[in-house]
Design a protein around this motif. Structure first.
Motif, PDB file in Angstrom:
ATOM      1  N   UNK A 162     -11.934  58.237   3.406  1.00 52.59           N
ATOM      2  CA  UNK A 162     -12.725  57.030   3.636  1.00 52.59           C
ATOM      3  C   UNK A 162     -11.909  55.876   3.075  1.00 52.59           C
ATOM      4  N   UNK A 163     -11.947  54.741   3.730  1.00 49.32           N
ATOM      5  CA  UNK A 163     -11.139  53.605   3.301  1.00 49.32           C
ATOM      6  C   UNK A 163     -12.046  52.421   2.997  1.00 49.32           C
ATOM      7  N   UNK A 164     -11.910  51.892   1.779  1.00 50.99           N
ATOM      8  CA  UNK A 164     -12.593  50.657   1.390  1.00 50.99           C
ATOM      9  C   UNK A 164     -11.544  49.564   1.303  1.00 50.99           C
ATOM     10  N   UNK A 165     -11.862  48.407   1.845  1.00 49.82           N
ATOM     11  CA  UNK A 165     -10.945  47.269   1.769  1.00 49.82           C
ATOM     12  C   UNK A 165     -11.615  46.122   1.032  1.00 49.82           C
ATOM     13  N   UNK A 166     -10.848  45.514   0.142  1.00 52.21           N
ATOM     14  CA  UNK A 166     -11.296  44.342  -0.590  1.00 52.21           C
ATOM     15  C   UNK A 166     -10.208  43.284  -0.504  1.00 52.21           C
ATOM     16  N   UNK A 167     -10.612  42.029  -0.518  1.00 56.33           N
ATOM     17  CA  UNK A 167      -9.624  40.965  -0.561  1.00 56.33           C
ATOM     18  C   UNK A 167      -9.177  40.766  -2.003  1.00 56.33           C
ATOM     19  N   UNK A 168      -8.013  40.184  -2.157  1.00 55.34           N
ATOM     20  CA  UNK A 168      -7.538  39.859  -3.501  1.00 55.34           C
ATOM     21  C   UNK A 168      -8.537  38.948  -4.208  1.00 55.34           C
ATOM     22  N   UNK A 169      -9.098  37.988  -3.477  1.00 53.16           N
ATOM     23  CA  UNK A 169     -10.056  37.051  -4.074  1.00 53.16           C
ATOM     24  C   UNK A 169     -11.292  37.786  -4.583  1.00 53.16           C
ATOM     25  N   UNK A 202      -6.158  52.402   8.840  1.00 54.40           N
ATOM     26  CA  UNK A 202      -7.453  52.938   8.425  1.00 54.40           C
ATOM     27  C   UNK A 202      -7.841  54.125   9.306  1.00 54.40           C
ATOM     28  N   UNK A 203      -7.689  53.974  10.610  1.00 52.40           N
ATOM     29  CA  UNK A 203      -8.031  55.067  11.538  1.00 52.40           C
ATOM     30  C   UNK A 203      -7.183  56.312  11.262  1.00 52.40           C
ATOM     31  N   UNK A 204      -5.890  56.113  10.988  1.00 51.76           N
ATOM     32  CA  UNK A 204      -5.012  57.257  10.708  1.00 51.76           C
ATOM     33  C   UNK A 204      -5.435  57.964   9.426  1.00 51.76           C
TER      34      UNK A 204
END
Length: 122
Positions: free
Chosen positions: A88-95, A79-81
């Protein structure tokens, strides 16, 4: 001139052909400008392959499955890289994707600066 990474590009092609159920579900929500912008899947941002990216908005969306539980520091470094490259980075879980695709789409629309209350086809 951009340096080509043939191994990474081949791996991205393989990942596109073998998407997981959560990736397929999110792709259905993102594809064909359904959120008002163009997303691509399995995008090479060497040395990484982003799950989804909207280059025009410099937004990357990553899905984290069970395998990411022990990889928090690697994910943080990734994410930092990407952020140092202007993404911009958004993260979501599979669930989250499988159980609340509408909420995930709203969060993406908010990150894009769009009104999440405008109905869009999912």
């Amino acid at each position: 001139m951009t340096k080509r990474h043939p191994v990474t590009r081949q791996r991205a092609k393989e990942l596109r052909a073998n998407m997981t159920p959560p990736e397929r579900a999110l792709w259905e929500a993102l594809r064909a400008n359904r959120l008002g912008v163009k997303f691509q899947r399995q995008v090479v941002l060497a040395p990484y392959i982003a799950d989804f990216a909207c280059r025009s908005e410099r937004l990357v969306i990553e899905l984290d499955g069970d395998s990411h539980a022990a990889r928090e520091s690697e994910d943080a470094a990734r994410t930092a890289a990407l952020e140092t490259r202007g993404y911009r980075v958004l993260r979501f879980t599979n669930a989250e994707v499988l159980n609340n695709i509408e909420g995930v789409a709203r969060d993406i629309l908010t990150a894009l600066g769009h009104d999440p209350d405008i109905p869009r086809p999912l």
